[in-house]
Enzyme design. Structure first.
Site, PDB file in Angstrom:
ATOM      1  N   GLY A   1      51.110  41.913  39.041  1.00 55.10           N
ATOM      2  CA  GLY A   1      50.655  42.658  39.360  1.00 55.10           C
ATOM      3  C   GLY A   1      50.572  42.573  41.048  1.00 55.10           C
ATOM      4  NE  ARG A   2      45.528  37.777  40.297  1.00 51.44           N
ATOM      5  CZ  ARG A   2      43.968  38.582  40.250  1.00 51.44           C
ATOM      6  NH1 ARG A   2      43.062  38.617  41.338  1.00 51.44           N
ATOM      7  NH2 ARG A   2      43.886  38.731  39.436  1.00 51.44           N
TER       8      ARG A   2
ATOM      9  CB  CYS B   1      20.670  50.775  47.437  1.00 51.31           C
ATOM     10  SG  CYS B   1      20.637  51.692  48.862  1.00 51.31           S
ATOM     11  CD  GLU B   2      24.213  46.461  43.133  1.00 52.85           C
ATOM     12  OE1 GLU B   2      24.040  47.665  42.521  1.00 52.85           O
ATOM     13  OE2 GLU B   2      24.097  45.507  42.434  1.00 52.85           O
TER      14      GLU B   2
ATOM     15  CE1 TYR C   1      36.578  40.832  36.840  1.00 51.67           C
ATOM     16  CE2 TYR C   1      37.392  40.411  39.133  1.00 51.67           C
ATOM     17  CZ  TYR C   1      37.102  41.271  38.098  1.00 51.67           C
ATOM     18  OH  TYR C   1      37.867  42.302  37.312  1.00 51.67           O
TER      19      TYR C   1
HETATM   20  N1  LLP Z   1      50.281  43.107  32.719  1.00 49.06           N
HETATM   21  C1  LLP Z   1      49.053  43.424  31.420  1.00 49.06           C
HETATM   22  C2  LLP Z   1      48.701  43.947  30.216  1.00 49.06           C
HETATM   23  C3  LLP Z   1      47.750  43.099  31.795  1.00 49.06           C
HETATM   24  O1  LLP Z   1      46.506  43.605  31.701  1.00 49.06           O
HETATM   25  C4  LLP Z   1      47.701  42.694  33.865  1.00 49.06           C
HETATM   26  C5  LLP Z   1      46.453  42.571  34.307  1.00 49.06           C
HETATM   27  C6  LLP Z   1      49.118  42.499  33.928  1.00 49.06           C
HETATM   28  C7  LLP Z   1      50.233  42.872  33.933  1.00 49.06           C
HETATM   29  C8  LLP Z   1      49.023  41.912  35.844  1.00 49.06           C
HETATM   30  O2  LLP Z   1      48.774  40.576  35.830  1.00 49.06           O
HETATM   31  P1  LLP Z   1      48.606  40.550  37.101  1.00 49.06           P
HETATM   32  O3  LLP Z   1      50.039  39.782  37.901  1.00 49.06           O
HETATM   33  O4  LLP Z   1      48.410  41.320  38.216  1.00 49.06           O
HETATM   34  O5  LLP Z   1      47.831  39.235  37.469  1.00 49.06           O
HETATM   35  N2  LLP Z   1      40.440  42.655  37.812  1.00 49.06           N
HETATM   36  C9  LLP Z   1      40.725  41.862  37.673  1.00 49.06           C
HETATM   37  C10 LLP Z   1      42.194  41.518  37.048  1.00 49.06           C
HETATM   38  C11 LLP Z   1      42.889  42.170  35.791  1.00 49.06           C
HETATM   39  C12 LLP Z   1      43.886  41.883  35.399  1.00 49.06           C
HETATM   40  C13 LLP Z   1      44.190  42.992  34.411  1.00 49.06           C
HETATM   41  N3  LLP Z   1      45.311  42.534  33.629  1.00 49.06           N
HETATM   42  C14 LLP Z   1      40.869  41.126  39.339  1.00 49.06           C
HETATM   43  O6  LLP Z   1      40.711  41.787  40.121  1.00 49.06           O
HETATM   44  O7  LLP Z   1      40.997  39.894  39.434  1.00 49.06           O
END
Ligand code: LLP
Length: 431
Positions: A292-293, A360-361, A334
């Site tokens: 994803g990221r 507002c915080e 985080y």
């Molecule tokens: N697959 C599963 C089952 C996941 O839980 C996640 C991310 C991904 C794939 C994708 O992972 P990536 O390639 O994006 O690292 N909100 C947090 C990140 C939460 C990730 C949750 N799961 C942040 O902003 O860093």
């Protein structure tokens, strides 16, 4: 620069994907999410090519929509030939509304309700990634009631600590996701699934964490997953044909972060998988991952307008913007680091500020202790880099601020992919 899509023009003006950040802010207003479509496509192609080389033609990267989910991104993913990891009816419905093929959707989640399961079954979602025994029972009953044989992957927890921050560490034995191998529960989970006639057990899934830089993590994951695949063959006589090891490759938010060579890492994972599979005497499974990221983060930038510069002599100074934790909660949640840039030159003298929002915080800080021109003042534009992942998707309406629009940059042009939320939008659900 942090990423090759960020540059300065000869006069010092900030450019993103070759376009003037100030001009884009003038056109679309602020706060504003920018997304470099060319970069997203390049990242997708990098994954496709690395997967072909490492695992063969049928391997498939699935884009993890949780990183940034909106209609246009699913059109791009369909064109680039990636599958989708979706975690809610909302993500599934958005993908389908973009014409994304239902068969290429892998449906995740540790808390799927009966209604969620029905929604996905009725739309022909290709594969459920089943998190737990309760879901298994509900899914098998609902699939049977529709005379379906639903393809599933079973999510297990291999027991790996990926050395990332706590909230995104998902592979350890005691996390809320999946079924642990160590306690013997994963074997029983597989046994139960194999006994359900309305389910077609295709493979295994795990996800060990996010922002992973440690090169060893995915190699250890392969060792454990293949070990479990061999145990299942020995104990239950069943051979899995798909293996999905989740997402997680880290990206650079600041110059201090390492530069991850993802194709090289994937190549190592491929070599390790072939070796372990051969040693275990198993057939090579179809290989899947869920980045994803690393597909969208460096394609994103957020642009704000400065509302106020507040200096508290002997203490600290703030640059207060028209955005905040509503469009980027990642520092608040985080302590996440970001690179912050002024959009235009403003003299040589620099000063240290906390970049704050307008919620507002007092905790509403986008990034503390950043260096900006000392002359920064109301009306200036400030850019936060690498905001393509988990910013738009985690935005909120706290204080009833509308969420920013999302503008795509492609081949030197720009277009609106998500419009700005208005006051009318924000109150539209109230009866
Ligand atoms: N697959 C599963 C089952 C996941 O839980 C996640 C991310 C991904 C794939 C994708 O992972 P990536 O390639 O994006 O690292 N909100 C947090 C990140 C939460 C990730 C949750 N799961 C942040 O902003 O860093």
């Amino acid at each position: 620069m942090l990423c090759e899509n960020i540059a300065r023009a000869a006069d010092g003006a900030l450019l993103f994907a070759g376009q003037s950040v100030n001009a884009l802010a003038d056109t679309y207003g602020t706060p504003l999410y920018l997304m470099d479509e060319d970069r997203i496509r390049r990242n997708c192609r990098m994954y496709r090519a690395a997967f072909r080389d490492a695992f063969g033609e049928d391997a498939l990267p699935l884009y993890a929509g949780k990183a940034a989910s909106f209609r246009q991104i699913y059109r791009i993913m369909a064109e680039e030939g990636l599958g989708i990891d979706a975690v809610s009816p909302g993500e599934i419905g958005t993908a389908l509304s973009a014409g994304f093929p239902a068969e290429e959707i892998y449906y995740h989640g540790d808390g799927k309700t009966d209604a969620d399961i029905a929604y996905a079954l009725d739309r022909g979602v290709g594969c459920f990634i089943v998190d737990n025994g309760d879901e298994l029972i509900s899914l098998s009953e609902q699939a049977a009631a529709r005379s379906l044989r639903q393809k599933v992957l079973l999510r297990i927890t291999p027991g790996i600590d990926p050395h990332t921050y706590h909230a995104v560490n998902t592979g350890a034995v005691d996390v809320k996701f999946g079924v642990p191998v160590e306690t013997g529960q994963a074997m029983e989970f597989v046994r139960a699934a194999l006994g359900m006639k309305s389910l077609e057990v295709a493979g295994l899934h795990c996800h060990v964490g996010s922002m992973v830089f440690d090169e060893d993590v995915f190699l250890r994951t392969i060792d454990l997953m293949v070990g479990f695949m061999a145990d299942v063959r020995d104990e239950l006589g069943f051979v899995f044909r798909e293996l999905n090891v989740g997402g997680g490759y880290g990206v650079r938010y600041t110059d201090d972060d390492p530069m991850a060579d993802i194709p090289a890492r994937i190549g190592e994972v491929g070599a390790r998988l072939r070796r372990r599979i051969a040693e275990a005497g198993l057939p090579l499974p179809r290989f899947l991952m869920e980045p994803g990221r690393s597909i969208v983060a460096d394609a994103g930038m957020t642009v704000y307008t400065v509302c106020s510069v507040k200096r508290i002599p002997g203490y600290k100074s703030y640059v207060i913007t028209d955005g905040g934790m509503t469009d980027n909660p990642r520092y608040c949640l985080y302590g996440a680091a970001y690179t912050v840039l002024h959009a235009a030159p403003r003299g040589k003298l620099r000063a240290i500020f906390d970049l704050a929002g307008r919620c507002c915080e007092s905790g509403d800080i986008i990034q503390p202790a950043i260096s900006l021109p000392a002359a920064t003042c109301r009306g200036d534009r400030i850019a936060v880099c690498t905001t393509g992942a988990y910013n738009f998707s985690m935005a909120s309406n706290y204080n009833r601020f509308g969420r920013p629009p999302l503008v795509m940059l492609r081949g030197g042009e720009s277009y609106l992919a998500v419009r700005r939320e208005t006051v009318e939008d924000v109150r539209a659900l109230d009866l």
